[in-house]
Design a protein around this motif. Sequence first.
Motif, PDB file in Angstrom:
ATOM      1  N   LYS A  23      39.949  23.296  40.864  1.00 55.64           N
ATOM      2  CA  LYS A  23      40.567  24.546  41.291  1.00 55.64           C
ATOM      3  C   LYS A  23      41.205  25.353  40.169  1.00 55.64           C
ATOM      4  N   LYS A  47      36.112  33.026  35.321  1.00 55.27           N
ATOM      5  CA  LYS A  47      35.819  33.095  36.756  1.00 55.27           C
ATOM      6  C   LYS A  47      34.311  33.176  37.007  1.00 55.27           C
ATOM      7  N   GLN A  54      40.583  28.852  41.438  1.00 63.79           N
ATOM      8  CA  GLN A  54      41.622  29.460  42.260  1.00 63.79           C
ATOM      9  C   GLN A  54      42.884  29.775  41.464  1.00 63.79           C
ATOM     10  N   GLU A  55      42.980  29.194  40.253  1.00 61.85           N
ATOM     11  CA  GLU A  55      44.197  29.398  39.472  1.00 61.85           C
ATOM     12  C   GLU A  55      43.899  29.253  37.983  1.00 61.85           C
ATOM     13  N   SER A  90      44.799  39.420  39.085  1.00 66.76           N
ATOM     14  CA  SER A  90      44.811  38.355  40.098  1.00 66.76           C
ATOM     15  C   SER A  90      44.222  38.846  41.415  1.00 66.76           C
ATOM     16  N   ILE A  95      42.585  35.154  42.365  1.00 75.40           N
ATOM     17  CA  ILE A  95      43.115  33.918  41.804  1.00 75.40           C
ATOM     18  C   ILE A  95      44.623  34.040  41.602  1.00 75.40           C
TER      19      ILE A  95
END
Length: 275
Positions: A23, A47, A54-55, A90, A95
């Motif tokens: 993640k 990404k 996700q982070e 973000s 994310i």
Amino acid sequence: MIIYPKTNEYLGGLDALKPYIDKGIEIQFLKFDNWEDSIEETLKRAKEEIPTLQEIIIHPPIRSDFNFEALAFSNLEREKKIVNNLVELSEELHIKIQLLYHTFWTCLCWKNSGVVEKMEELLSCIENTKVSLLIENMYPMVEHQETEECSVLDIAKTINNEHLKVCLDICHMHCLANIFKLNFDDFIEKYLDKEEAQKYIFQIHFAGTLKNDGFIDHKTHGRVHDSVESFEKDYEVLRRCGIENKVIVPEVSENNYETREDQIEEIKMLLKIHQ
């Protein structure tokens, strides 16, 4: 166990690390001049390479004038611009983003100098967003007080904002104990308050410290653990404080940053101990 492997702004070794990425990741930026100009491109590439991300944790270049206290007084407006851009990024990439700062100052220095207010001003820019800030414990602190308490935990507790958490570096704790020639287990008992650690620590930089050093010979700082015993001793610190469930970033200095062999070895030890 939550493991975020670490790469750099060039995504060095990312292919080797991909099997261990779920993640999140941490990205170390290396260029000093206008480093923030490369954030957007780097995060978009990351990404694209790993759509499941996700982070992302952003680690700015390592230099003394990049510590938060220096940035707060030299150009806080630039830091506001950076975090505002991160908020937009973000949302675009869907994310969470963490921006990590170092500090060489104790909590008392933060309070007396006005740095607390500077941090609160910066945090006001990211309320109700997917962006947060981290402060990392360091070892060239300004006074012996740092051997009695973890100042970054005190700072996070003082400000008490959900968008400000702590990055705890295991190697930096060893450096402090070694500098002052303290027994590591005794040092930990004073340095880490279990309740505060569980509340304010978001992530842990996890790596070995060789030859009871970590600060004189840089080759002993943040290396892959050289034995099962040393690995288990450091991991036991996390268990003792109840923070083994936090994000663990294997921040390992490498001989080869393309193969990331040492970081992968550290990740395998982490996975094995969690079986």
